[in-house]
Design an enzyme around this catalytic site. Structure first.
Site, PDB file in Angstrom:
ATOM      1  N   GLY A  83     -18.437   7.676  15.772  1.00  0.00           N
ATOM      2  CA  GLY A  83     -18.856   6.860  16.776  1.00  0.00           C
ATOM      3  C   GLY A  83     -18.570   5.394  16.113  1.00  0.00           C
ATOM      4  N   VAL A  84     -17.824   4.554  16.747  1.00  0.00           N
ATOM      5  CA  VAL A  84     -17.619   3.481  16.500  1.00  0.00           C
ATOM      6  C   VAL A  84     -18.000   2.317  17.610  1.00  0.00           C
ATOM      7  CG1 VAL A  84     -15.872   3.506  14.501  1.00  0.00           C
ATOM      8  CG2 VAL A  84     -15.210   4.016  17.197  1.00  0.00           C
ATOM      9  N   GLY A  85     -19.141   2.325  17.703  1.00  0.00           N
ATOM     10  CA  GLY A  85     -19.708   1.338  18.743  1.00  0.00           C
ATOM     11  C   GLY A  85     -20.207   0.135  17.891  1.00  0.00           C
TER      12      GLY A  85
ATOM     13  N   VAL B 102     -22.617  -0.550  15.584  1.00  0.00           N
ATOM     14  CA  VAL B 102     -22.698  -0.521  14.167  1.00  0.00           C
ATOM     15  C   VAL B 102     -21.481   0.044  13.558  1.00  0.00           C
ATOM     16  CG1 VAL B 102     -24.185   0.412  12.317  1.00  0.00           C
ATOM     17  CG2 VAL B 102     -25.092  -0.055  14.359  1.00  0.00           C
TER      18      VAL B 102
ATOM     19  N   LYS C 215     -42.182   2.284  18.559  1.00  0.00           N
ATOM     20  CA  LYS C 215     -40.837   2.438  19.168  1.00  0.00           C
ATOM     21  C   LYS C 215     -41.285   2.620  20.801  1.00  0.00           C
ATOM     22  CE  LYS C 215     -36.340   2.984  18.407  1.00  0.00           C
ATOM     23  NZ  LYS C 215     -35.682   2.561  17.439  1.00  0.00           N
TER      24      LYS C 215
END
Ligand code: NAD
Length: 352
Positions: A185-187, A189, A80
């Site tokens: 969290g509704v970004g 994904v 990463k």
């Protein structure tokens, strides 16, 4: 700042501190393990408060990638990278190209893809300097069209099939009709996951610190938007964390009343002991790096030759892996996260 004695060091093969004075780049590339193959992992750009915080994030995320790829059955290792900076204000072509040159110097031991704070255009800019990129090629979709290299839809599909497996195991339900799910969290994904769940007949509550985004997704899929600080307290069947890491901690676990936690966020457990805390409350936890592996499966196939049907079939195997983890956890009376870690270490160990 200690490195070899860092609590998250975990025998990383290589940690590279990258800088470029001209563009202001300051970054860390962490290569955790390449026993199964080259270390593939996203590049996160974040305004870390300290170098120590950036290092910790890089180390934790890269080890997670080793485990994720191992349990997804991919010939990939774990790595990463993190760029220290604000993705809205500090990004430039020079900085991204400098990052690309650092990736190139590793000669393919590390393959970079997108993560929080970086997107397809950024990785394409890095690709001007290095061949070791993924998540950039346009892909065919089921409907006969194409979509960008962004792996988020595949991640969401993996979370959807994994959530279904968790519901089957814990609630003994084969269909999702009327199942109640709270998505934090509704970004990229979370938004796609909401669509999959709505299509399967689930009843949804969605929250996002960007309230306009929560309303947009809610309108699109027929969900109920709720304030971000209220999403943990809903009496639902499933809590799906799709925003931040460390969301499962001493303060939040006692608030949960749901029997299942299944979502996309990386590093959901603040500490390993929180896996036990969830089990003690009778909550079935789908280990994050297992359920959110759809994205890395997607970008792997991009390099190996993309075939939509084959990718979907591979992603669906996430459900089988989770079912095996749940069964072993029941048998050994261990938290699911500990069982997943043990299985991942065994797979990596066998390949040495
Ligand atoms: P994203 O940035 O597109 O979406 C995250 C959303 O969460 C944003 O809309 C943001 O406003 C919201 N958010 C942030 N803090 C919040 C809070 N406290 N409460 C409610 N909402 C909050 O990111 P994404 O690509 O959708 O990824 C979501 C999570 O899944 C991340 O943890 C990421 O590391 C993980 N993940 C993503 C992928 C992928 O393919 N994108 C793959 C594996 C794991």
């Amino acid at each position: 700042m200690p490195l070899f004695d860092h609590p998250d060091f975990d025998d990383h093969e290589q940690v590279v501190f990258c800088s470029d004075a001209a563009s202001g780049l300051r970054a860390i590339i962490a290569v955790h393990d390449t026993a199964l193959g080259p270390a593939l992992g996203g590049c996160r750009m974040w305004p870390y408060a300290s170098d120590e915080e950036a290092l910790r994030d890089a180390l934790r995320l890269s080890r997670g990638m080793t485990y994720k790829s191992a349990l997804a059955g991919l010939p990939l290792g774990g790595g990463k990278s993190v760029i220290i900076g604000n993705p809205r204000t500090d990004k430039s072509e020079a900085l991204l190209r400098a990052m690309g040159r650092h990736v190139e110097r590793l000669g393919g031991r590390y393959i970079v893809a997108e993560d929080s704070g970086t997107g397809v255009p950024d990785i394409k800019t890095m690709a001007l300097e290095t061949a070791h990129v993924s998540g950039v090629v346009e892909k065919a979709t089921a409907g006969g069209g194409t979509r960008s290299g962004d792996p988020s839809p595949s991640t969401a599909y993996g979370v959807f099939v994994g959530l279904r497996a968790a519901v089957l195991h814990r609630l003994h339900r084969t269909d999702l009709e009327g199942l109640t799910v709270a998505i934090q969290g509704v970004g990229s994904v979370g938004g796609h996951l909401a669509r999959y769940l709505a299509e399967a007949g689930a009843r949804l509550w969605v929250a996002d610190i960007d309230e306009a985004q929560a309303r947009r997704v809610a309108d699109r899929v027929g969900a109920t938007p709720v304030p971000a600080d209220a999403i943990l307290d809903l009496e639902v069947d499933v809590f799906a964390p799709c925003a931040l890491g460390a969301v499962l901690n001493d303060a939040t676990i006692p608030r949960l009343t749901c029997p299942v936690v299944a979502g996309a966020a990386n590093n959901q457990l603040a500490e390993a002991r929180h896996g036990q805390a969830l089990a003690d409350r009778g909550i079935l936890y789908a280990p994050d790096y297992v359920i959110n592996a759809g994205g890395v499966i997607d970008v792997y196939h991009e390099r190996a030759g993309y075939d939509h049907g084959r990718v979907m079939t591979h992603i669906e195997r996430i459900a089988d892996t989770l079912t095996e983890i749940f069964a072993r956890a029941d048998m050994d009376r261990k938290p699911t996260a500990a069982v997943a870690d043990r299985m991942a270490r065994q797979r990596v160990g066998r390949s040495r």
